[in-house]
Design a protein around this motif. Structure first.
Motif, PDB file in Angstrom:
ATOM      1  N   UNK B 311       0.838  -1.204   0.000  1.00 42.68           N
ATOM      2  CA  UNK B 311       0.000   0.000   0.000  1.00 42.68           C
ATOM      3  C   UNK B 311       0.871   1.252   0.000  1.00 42.68           C
ATOM      4  N   UNK B 312       1.918   1.219   0.827  1.00 36.53           N
ATOM      5  CA  UNK B 312       2.802   2.383   0.865  1.00 36.53           C
ATOM      6  C   UNK B 312       3.446   2.625  -0.487  1.00 36.53           C
ATOM      7  N   UNK B 313       3.853   1.536  -1.134  1.00 34.42           N
ATOM      8  CA  UNK B 313       4.518   1.707  -2.410  1.00 34.42           C
ATOM      9  C   UNK B 313       3.618   2.445  -3.389  1.00 34.42           C
ATOM     10  N   UNK B 314       2.363   1.988  -3.474  1.00 35.32           N
ATOM     11  CA  UNK B 314       1.454   2.612  -4.424  1.00 35.32           C
ATOM     12  C   UNK B 314       1.118   4.042  -4.006  1.00 35.32           C
ATOM     13  N   UNK B 424       8.473  -8.474  -7.705  1.00 37.80           N
ATOM     14  CA  UNK B 424       7.168  -8.631  -8.345  1.00 37.80           C
ATOM     15  C   UNK B 424       6.801 -10.110  -8.436  1.00 37.80           C
ATOM     16  N   UNK B 425       7.790 -10.925  -8.759  1.00 40.19           N
ATOM     17  CA  UNK B 425       7.567 -12.370  -8.757  1.00 40.19           C
ATOM     18  C   UNK B 425       7.058 -12.847  -7.417  1.00 40.19           C
ATOM     19  N   UNK B 426       7.794 -12.501  -6.404  1.00 38.92           N
ATOM     20  CA  UNK B 426       7.429 -12.991  -5.065  1.00 38.92           C
ATOM     21  C   UNK B 426       6.055 -12.478  -4.680  1.00 38.92           C
ATOM     22  N   UNK B 431       0.256 -13.350  -3.363  1.00 43.70           N
ATOM     23  CA  UNK B 431      -1.176 -13.125  -3.638  1.00 43.70           C
ATOM     24  C   UNK B 431      -1.258 -12.297  -4.904  1.00 43.70           C
ATOM     25  N   UNK B 432      -2.190 -12.622  -5.721  1.00 42.41           N
ATOM     26  CA  UNK B 432      -2.280 -11.932  -7.002  1.00 42.41           C
ATOM     27  C   UNK B 432      -2.472 -10.440  -6.830  1.00 42.41           C
ATOM     28  N   UNK B 436      -0.379  -7.351  -8.581  1.00 42.25           N
ATOM     29  CA  UNK B 436      -0.948  -6.274  -9.397  1.00 42.25           C
ATOM     30  C   UNK B 436      -0.531  -4.906  -8.850  1.00 42.25           C
ATOM     31  N   UNK B 437      -0.624  -4.786  -7.534  1.00 43.50           N
ATOM     32  CA  UNK B 437      -0.209  -3.520  -6.928  1.00 43.50           C
ATOM     33  C   UNK B 437       1.239  -3.205  -7.272  1.00 43.50           C
ATOM     34  N   UNK B 438       2.068  -4.237  -7.188  1.00 42.37           N
ATOM     35  CA  UNK B 438       3.480  -4.021  -7.465  1.00 42.37           C
ATOM     36  C   UNK B 438       3.681  -3.576  -8.904  1.00 42.37           C
TER      37      UNK B 438
END
Lengths: 100, 668, 289
Positions: B311-314, B424-426, B431-432, B436-438
């Motif tokens: 969440x912080x990243x986005x 992003x892989x991990x 969780x999908x 997506x967020x990443x």
């Protein structure tokens, strides 16, 4: 009332009057005059005690007391003269520097 | 796992690593203003350089350690013994993670110190406070090395607090400027909130682990704690993990305690590069990886870590879209990338997180130093609306800055691409939604990074009034170039050359991950025991290469979109801002979070403080005044007796005599 | 003394106190003060003392007379506004007290009182008064300092001490008397009678009888029993004399003088030839070498 009591009473009255004078007069010399009255009262007391015990010890004590009184009067007057020279007045109320 | 003294060999350089910068700081502190003056930077360079050399030696020694005995505990001395039988040492834990972190920290620190020599001068003359700056930089390196080297939680906490202190000192370096002083206070206080949780976590560890401690062991040692994790209930592990993570949230600027990092840009640019990009803010990630055993034992904590990270990243990426201050953009970018690292940890890919930390240190420091170079040339102005087209005036700065931006945006073959892709892989494996967020964040990252690049360096050439812009000197350019080399090449330690991989020859997970494998073992164990993973951790991503191509495409698309909006047709940005003014102002004002914090937290505390102050004044001082009034009153009362007239004293004497006579008469 | 007598004594003393209070110098109308003072004081003294010399002895009249004189003189000393009059009243007190001493068969003491007090001490006092206060009345003689407090304190103390001296507790008094009688080797009840006798003897017998007179007896006692005290008394007087001279010596520190006073000194030294009358005790005096 025995004679001894009489002498003692008169001596006490004189002493008290002398004390009153000492505590209430403003003139420095009169204050010391009042102490002389107190001395008189004490002398009377001593004489009374002398009568009581029928020996001369009272009178002798009173004689020495006169000596003391004379000495005290001399020194007191010397001091009064000094104080008068400082302040120019004999008023005891001028010497209130230790007030408060 | 504890080596004897004779087996230590080269590991004996360990105490020198924090010690040399500390001595440098002390020397500059004592002799700086009078003796060293403009030569203060040499002492700092020698101190930090010495630490770097020792870190390299240590790294080499760690590589000699066998995988079974990968940790060395170097005990310096016994530190505190509050109760009989309870004591805490100053001991260092030396393992692969330590080695990597130390190299990063000391390397970036050295380059930043060299860079600062020119940055902190105006036309060749040192700024006011030149010596103080280098003393603080050296002190910071000491603190960070202590934090990284710590072998028990108490020493870790010491280093933790010290880096917070150095951050405060350096953010508030220009203490005469009210904004800088306020930013320093904000950083320290927000950090404090996190540190409160952290200290509660340390206390919880002590409380719950000490029943299991054998005599001769200290309850807060890493080895003891990690060995006893299995003795703790899951609830205890969750509590400890969340409390420790609270400290990480504060130190590494995640939601909700990120608000200090953008304001911290009031400090000099090298400070932002060192502390708020490469080292201090990564302490949170380091701590979580270090305490992997505890975190892994609590799936709830891991989910929280991953969620907050994502969440912080986005969130931070969206804010960066509408900022015009280059350093602010980079600050929000740092918050966003730190979110990535926490997402990686939460997704049980701790080695990927540390890899990203490693590469991020290079390119983020590079970007900050480049921004500093721009600021230096523009006479202190860093608002991209005030200048443009700098690529011809500042060629070297522009070139290195673009390299860093490419790495940050995840352009293929640059270091950031590899590390971000692993996360992003991990995330997808976790969780999908996380994945997506990443990916959305990656797109935004590429976009705003190059928005900044094109706004500043492309377009018509204009500089602010009265500014004579010129390229920086070698003291500033050489670190930039070295960091640029790192920004490209650092990624390749994390990949291995393997036929059939991405672009035909690259395979994720290289020597870096192998090196860290013993330390991140708890994460791998958790992965292999979880139902989400169908493949072994270090195996190839069978279907995973698709994702690598996808993330490459995302990065290129982001850059292209930024090119179109800001390099080709600049009016588009203005029209977007006009059409959606509310959205624009919302993002530009950082979602009004600061104002919200002010109203809900700061003002009530302020009022409480004022009330306490008033209560103190009225109640305490009033009581004091009352108490002192009593003797004073009594004294005044008695003073009336002293009227200075001897006859009044005679009256008093007679009264006393009367009293005695009466007593004798009536009693005696 | 019976309880009634004691209370009577107190009342008289209170009246006397009131009289003394009113008599003390204060800013009050003259006429009323004199009346009240004179009346109250006189009446109180007369009534009180005359009543209490109940168990009479020879010479009671003389005793009362001398006692009244002493008290009236004392009140005069204390309350008169002019210092010289006060000193003269003190002479009256001394004479009255010496009369009382003669009544108590202490003739030498009486003579010594008159000579020393009246002849030396009071003369000195009068000298000082006249030199220091050449006017009659000064401002500080017109008003007393806290007369009420002084009177109350004085007479309360006197009442308390009188109470102690003539205590109505017969057991205690008899105990004290018995002890003294044992020491003196005489009988208690005879003491008063013998005292009255000796007083009567003194009053009746002329001087120069077979029994040695008071002077001889006192002299013998002084020379035999109190020789050291006499010597010490002499030494004391010597020291006091030296001390008085040292205190009252005219010595002026030049730094104490203000500029005005220094100029005055120099002007005086130039203007007046030596030998001229100089006002003594003035604030600025010449330095005697």
């Amino acid at each position: 009332m025995s004679i001894v009591n009489a002498y003692i009473l008169v001596g006490a009255i004189l002493f008290a009057i002398g004390l009153v004078g000492f505590l209430s007069r403003r003139n420095l010399i009169l204050m010391f005059l009042s102490t002389e009255i107190m001395f008189q009262g004490v002398i009377l007391n001593l004489v009374g005690f002398g009568i009581r015990h029928l020996d001369l010890k009272g009178q002798t004590f009173a004689l020495f007391l006169i000596v003391i009184a004379a000495v005290e009067a001399g020194l007191a007057l010397g001091l009064v003269v000094l104080l008068f020279r400082r302040q120019g007045t004999l008023d005891a109320e001028d010497w209130q520097r230790m007030k408060g | 796992m504890t080596l004897s003294f004779s087996e230590f060999g080269l590991l004996q350089v360990a105490p020198l690593i924090p010690l040399l910068p500390l001595i440098a700081a002390a020397v500059i502190g004592v002799f700086g203003t009078r003796v060293l003056k403009s030569a203060s930077h040499w002492v700092a360079i020698v101190g930090v350089g010495g630490a770097l050399v020792c870190s390299a030696v240590l790294f080499h020694a760690v590589r000699q350690l066998s995988p079974e005995q990968y940790t060395a505990i170097y005990r310096l001395y016994s530190w505190i013994s509050p109760l009989p039988g309870v004591w805490f040492d100053v001991n260092f834990r030396i393992d692969p993670l330590t080695g990597v972190m130390l190299l990063t920290v000391c390397g970036v620190a050295l380059l930043v110190t060299i860079y600062s020599r020119d940055y902190m001068r105006e036309h060749g003359h040192p700024e006011r406070g030149y010596e103080r700056y280098f003393a603080f930089i050296a002190l910071f390196v000491f603190s960070m090395c202590t934090l990284v080297l710590a072998g028990n939680f108490l020493l870790l906490f010491l280093g933790w607090e010290l880096v917070g202190l150095c951050s405060y000192l350096l953010i508030g370096f220009y203490y005469g400027k009210p904004a800088a002083a306020a930013a320093a206070k904000k950083a320290f206080i927000v950090n404090r909130i996190g540190d409160f949780g952290f200290s509660l976590g340390v206390l919880a560890i002590y409380y719950w682990v000490s029943p299991f401690v054998q005599p001769g062991q200290s309850a807060l040692d890493y080895t003891v704690v990690f060995a006893n994790v299995s003795n703790l209930t899951q609830g205890q592990c969750t509590t400890i993990a969340l409390l420790l993570f609270a400290g990480a949230v504060g130190k590494s600027a995640q939601i909700p305690l990120y608000v200090w990092l953008p304001d911290a840009m009031e400090g000099p640019s090298p400070v932002s590069a060192l502390i708020h990009a490469a080292t201090m803010v990564t302490a949170g990630v380091y701590m979580v990886v270090r305490c992997g055993a505890i975190f892994v034992a609590s799936p709830l904590a891991m989910s929280v870590v991953a969620a907050i990270g994502a969440v912080t990243a986005l969130f931070a990426a969206t804010i960066a879209l509408a900022q015009y201050d280059m350093k602010r953009i980079l600050a929000y970018s740092t918050i966003s990338q730190l979110g990535y690292m926490f997402l990686g940890v939460g997704a049980l890919a701790a080695d990927s997180a540390v890899f990203h930390l490693f590469t991020h240190a290079f390119f983020k420091a590079l970007l900050f130093l480049g921004a500093g170079s721009v600021m230096h040339a523009m006479g202190g102005i860093i608002d991209v609306r005030r200048f443009s087209g700098l690529r011809r005036i500042l060629p070297w700065t522009c070139a290195t800055f673009v390299i860093g931006a490419l790495a940050l945006a995840g352009f293929p073959f640059f270091s950031g691409f590899f590390s971000k892709d692993e996360i992003i892989h991990a995330a997808f494996e976790r969780h999908a939604l996380f994945g997506v967020l990443a990916m959305v964040t990656a797109l935004l990252t590429a976009f705003y990074t190059f928005r900044m690049v094109f706004l500043a360096f492309w377009g018509e050439q204009r500089v602010p009034e009265g500014v004579h812009a010129h390229e920086s000197g070698p003291w500033m350019l050489v670190p930039l170039v070295l960091l640029a080399v790192g920004a490209i090449g650092a990624g390749y330690v994390g990949v291995s050359l393997h036929a059939g991989g991405f672009a035909g020859f690259i395979e994720p997970h290289g020597v870096f991950h192998e090196f860290l494998a013993p330390v991140t073992a708890p994460f791998h164990a958790a992965v292999s025991s979880s139902v989400h993973s169908e493949v072994a951790p270090t195996a190839e991503h069978a279907g995973g290469h698709t994702l690598m191509y996808v993330s490459a495409v995302i990065s290129i698309v982001g850059i292209a979109f930024a090119w179109w909006m800001y390099a080709r047709r600049r009016d588009v940005a203005a029209r977007v801002a006009e059409n959606w003014p509310e959205v624009h102002s919302l993002i530009h004002n950082k979602y009004y979070i600061d104002e919200f914090n002010d109203v809900t937290v700061v003002q009530p505390l302020w009022r409480t403080g004022l009330a306490a102050f008033g209560a103190d004044r009225i109640a305490v001082d009033g009581m004091l005044a009352l108490i002192t009034a009593v003797p004073r009153g009594l004294g005044g009362l008695f003073r009336t007796l002293q009227d200075g007239m001897m006859q009044s004293y005679g009256v008093t004497m007679t009264a006393s005599l009367l009293l005695i006579v009466l007593i004798v008469l009536l009693v005696g | 003394m019976t309880a009634a007598a004691l209370y009577g004594l107190y009342i008289v003393l209170a009246v006397l106190a009131g009289g003394v209070y009113l008599a003390l110098p204060a800013e009050r109308p003259l006429v009323r003060r004199v009346w009240q003072a004179g009346l109250i004081v006189g009446a109180a003294g007369l009534v009180g003392l005359a009543w209490w010399i109940g168990a009479g002895f020879e010479g009671r009249v003389f005793f009362v007379m001398f006692a009244l004189l002493a008290i009236a003189g004392a009140v005069g000393v204390v309350t008169h506004r002019r210092p010289v009059y006060s000193a003269v009243f003190l002479v009256l007190v001394v004479l009255a007290v010496s009369g009382l001493c003669i009544l108590a068969a202490a003739e030498f003491l009486a003579a010594a009182l008159v000579i020393v007090y009246g002849g030396a001490i009071l003369v000195t006092y009068i000298f000082v008064i006249m030199l220091a206060q050449q006017g009659g009345e000064a401002s500080y003689d017109r008003r007393s300092h806290e007369p009420l407090a002084a009177v109350i304190m004085g007479f309360a103390l006197m009442a308390a001490t009188t109470q102690a001296m003539v205590a109505t507790d017969p057991i205690a008094l008899h105990a004290i008397e018995a002890r003294h009688v044992a020491l003196a080797g005489a009988d208690a009840e005879d003491a008063d009678a013998r005292a009255a006798e000796s007083v009567a003897d003194t009053a009746a017998s002329p001087s120069g009888t077979a029994e040695p007179g008071n002077v001889r007896k006192v002299g013998a006692v002084l020379a035999r029993d109190y020789m050291i005290a006499v010597q010490v008394a002499g030494l004391l007087m010597l020291v006091a004399m030296v001390g008085a001279i040292a205190i009252a010596r005219k010595k002026i520190d030049p730094e104490d003088l203000t500029e005005h006073e220094v100029a005055q000194l120099e002007a005086a030294a130039k203007a007046e030839p030596p030998g001229r009358f100089v006002e003594p005790f003035a604030r600025v005096t010449r330095e005697h070498r």
